[in-house]
Design an enzyme around this catalytic site. Sequence first.
Site, PDB file in Angstrom:
ATOM      1  N   HIS A 112       0.813  -1.227   0.000  1.00  0.00           N
ATOM      2  CA  HIS A 112       0.000   0.000   0.000  1.00  0.00           C
ATOM      3  C   HIS A 112       0.849   1.281   0.000  1.00  0.00           C
ATOM      4  O   HIS A 112       0.295   2.376  -0.160  1.00  0.00           O
ATOM      5  CB  HIS A 112      -0.930   0.041   1.215  1.00  0.00           C
ATOM      6  CG  HIS A 112      -1.980  -1.025   1.206  1.00  0.00           C
ATOM      7  ND1 HIS A 112      -2.835  -1.208   0.137  1.00  0.00           N
ATOM      8  CD2 HIS A 112      -2.307  -1.981   2.122  1.00  0.00           C
ATOM      9  CE1 HIS A 112      -3.644  -2.236   0.408  1.00  0.00           C
ATOM     10  NE2 HIS A 112      -3.338  -2.718   1.589  1.00  0.00           N
ATOM     11  N   ASP A 170      -2.808 -10.741  -2.314  1.00  0.00           N
ATOM     12  CA  ASP A 170      -3.371 -10.183  -1.073  1.00  0.00           C
ATOM     13  C   ASP A 170      -4.840  -9.808  -1.317  1.00  0.00           C
ATOM     14  O   ASP A 170      -5.218  -9.492  -2.449  1.00  0.00           O
ATOM     15  CB  ASP A 170      -2.559  -8.933  -0.694  1.00  0.00           C
ATOM     16  CG  ASP A 170      -2.878  -8.399   0.688  1.00  0.00           C
ATOM     17  OD1 ASP A 170      -2.103  -8.681   1.616  1.00  0.00           O
ATOM     18  OD2 ASP A 170      -3.889  -7.681   0.823  1.00  0.00           O
ATOM     19  N   HIS A 213      -6.312  -7.220  -0.535  1.00  0.00           N
ATOM     20  CA  HIS A 213      -6.419  -5.780  -0.847  1.00  0.00           C
ATOM     21  C   HIS A 213      -5.659  -5.442  -2.125  1.00  0.00           C
ATOM     22  O   HIS A 213      -4.621  -6.049  -2.418  1.00  0.00           O
ATOM     23  CB  HIS A 213      -5.822  -4.953   0.291  1.00  0.00           C
ATOM     24  CG  HIS A 213      -6.447  -5.216   1.635  1.00  0.00           C
ATOM     25  ND1 HIS A 213      -5.875  -6.043   2.574  1.00  0.00           N
ATOM     26  CD2 HIS A 213      -7.596  -4.756   2.180  1.00  0.00           C
ATOM     27  CE1 HIS A 213      -6.651  -6.085   3.652  1.00  0.00           C
ATOM     28  NE2 HIS A 213      -7.698  -5.316   3.436  1.00  0.00           N
ATOM     29  N   ASP A 235      -4.428 -12.645   3.595  1.00  0.00           N
ATOM     30  CA  ASP A 235      -5.660 -12.176   4.232  1.00  0.00           C
ATOM     31  C   ASP A 235      -6.897 -12.463   3.388  1.00  0.00           C
ATOM     32  O   ASP A 235      -8.015 -12.121   3.776  1.00  0.00           O
ATOM     33  CB  ASP A 235      -5.571 -10.680   4.602  1.00  0.00           C
ATOM     34  CG  ASP A 235      -4.888  -9.847   3.533  1.00  0.00           C
ATOM     35  OD1 ASP A 235      -4.638 -10.382   2.429  1.00  0.00           O
ATOM     36  OD2 ASP A 235      -4.598  -8.667   3.789  1.00  0.00           O
TER      37      ASP A 235
END
Length: 308
Positions: free
Chosen positions: A127, A164, A166, A245
Site C-alpha cells: 500500500h 493479497d 487488498h 488475508d
Amino acid sequence: MTTTAFITHRECWLHDMGSFHPECADRLAAINDRLIAAGLDLYLSFYDAPQATPEQIARAHPESYLEELKASVPEHGIRHLDPDTAMNPDTLKAALRSAGAGVLATDLVLKGEIENAFCAVRPPGHHAERSKAMGFCFLNNIAIAARHALEAHGLERVAIVDFDVHHGNGTEDIFRDDPRVLMASIFQHPFYPYSGADCTSSHMVNVPVPAGTRGDTFRQIVSDMWVPALRDHNPQMIFISAGFDGHYEDDMGSLGLVESDYVWATQQIKAVAEDCGHRNIVSILEGGYALSSLARSVVAHIKALADL
Ligand SMILES: [Zn+2]
C-alpha cells in the site's frame, strides 16, 4: 531439491502500532512456530535481512519521502501517520530490514546462490505509494526489490503478482508508467483501498472480485488472465506480493481461499517462470492477520516454492 531462502530480521518484530493492532509481531512468531513444527527449518537456507540503502529506496520513493519518514519517528510512544498506520521508535529500522530482505533475496537469486526466497518481514509494503505511507505500509518492499533487479542487475522485464485480499495501490502507483513491470493482481472489490478496478494501464492485470469469491473462481482467473499475460510479458524474474488475508479464516477480508489455493497459485507461478527459462522467484509477505491460517498458508506456500 530446490534451495529456498527464508529471510527475516529480529528488528521486524520491534515495530508496534499499539495494543490489538492486527499487524503485529505475533504474525512473525506464528510463522516461525509453524515452520519449525512442520520441520521445514531443516530444508531452508536462513538469512538475516540487511537494511535497504537510501540509494535502493530511492528507486521507488523520492528522497524527500524517506527524509519525511525519518522525521516522523517518535522518540517514544506511537505516532499515527493515518488512522491505521503508526510508527514507534523502531518502525523505520523494521521497514529498512523489510525492504532490505527483498533486495538480498533478489541478489541471492540472480547470483544463483538460491533458487527462490520467501521474506518473512513486517511492516508490509504494497500500500505504500511513492510519497505516502498508508494501510500498515511505509516502504514498498516489493517495488524496491523489483527496481533493484532492473537497475542493479540490468534485467529488462520483471513481473509482480499480488494475491493479497487488498489492491496493491502503492505498487501500482510506482509502476503505472514503467512497462518493464507487469503487475497481475486479484483483490476484493469494493474494499480498502478502493482503487484498482478502473485501471487502464496495459501492463496492469487487475482483477477485482466480489466478497465471497472462493478458490475455484480464483484459480480460473489465474489460469485465464494471469498466466497468459505473464507468458506474453516473458519476465526474467517474478516477485510475489504474498498476502494471506484472502484466507477463508481471515476476518480482515471476505474471500474464501484456503492453503491448497495458495499452493496451486505458487505452482502456476513457478511453471510460468520455467516457461520463461528460469526459476527466479522472490516472495515477500504482505497481509494475513488470522495467526493460524497465516502461518499454515505461509508454510504451504514455502513448501510449494521449495518443491517439498
Ligand atoms: Zn491485505
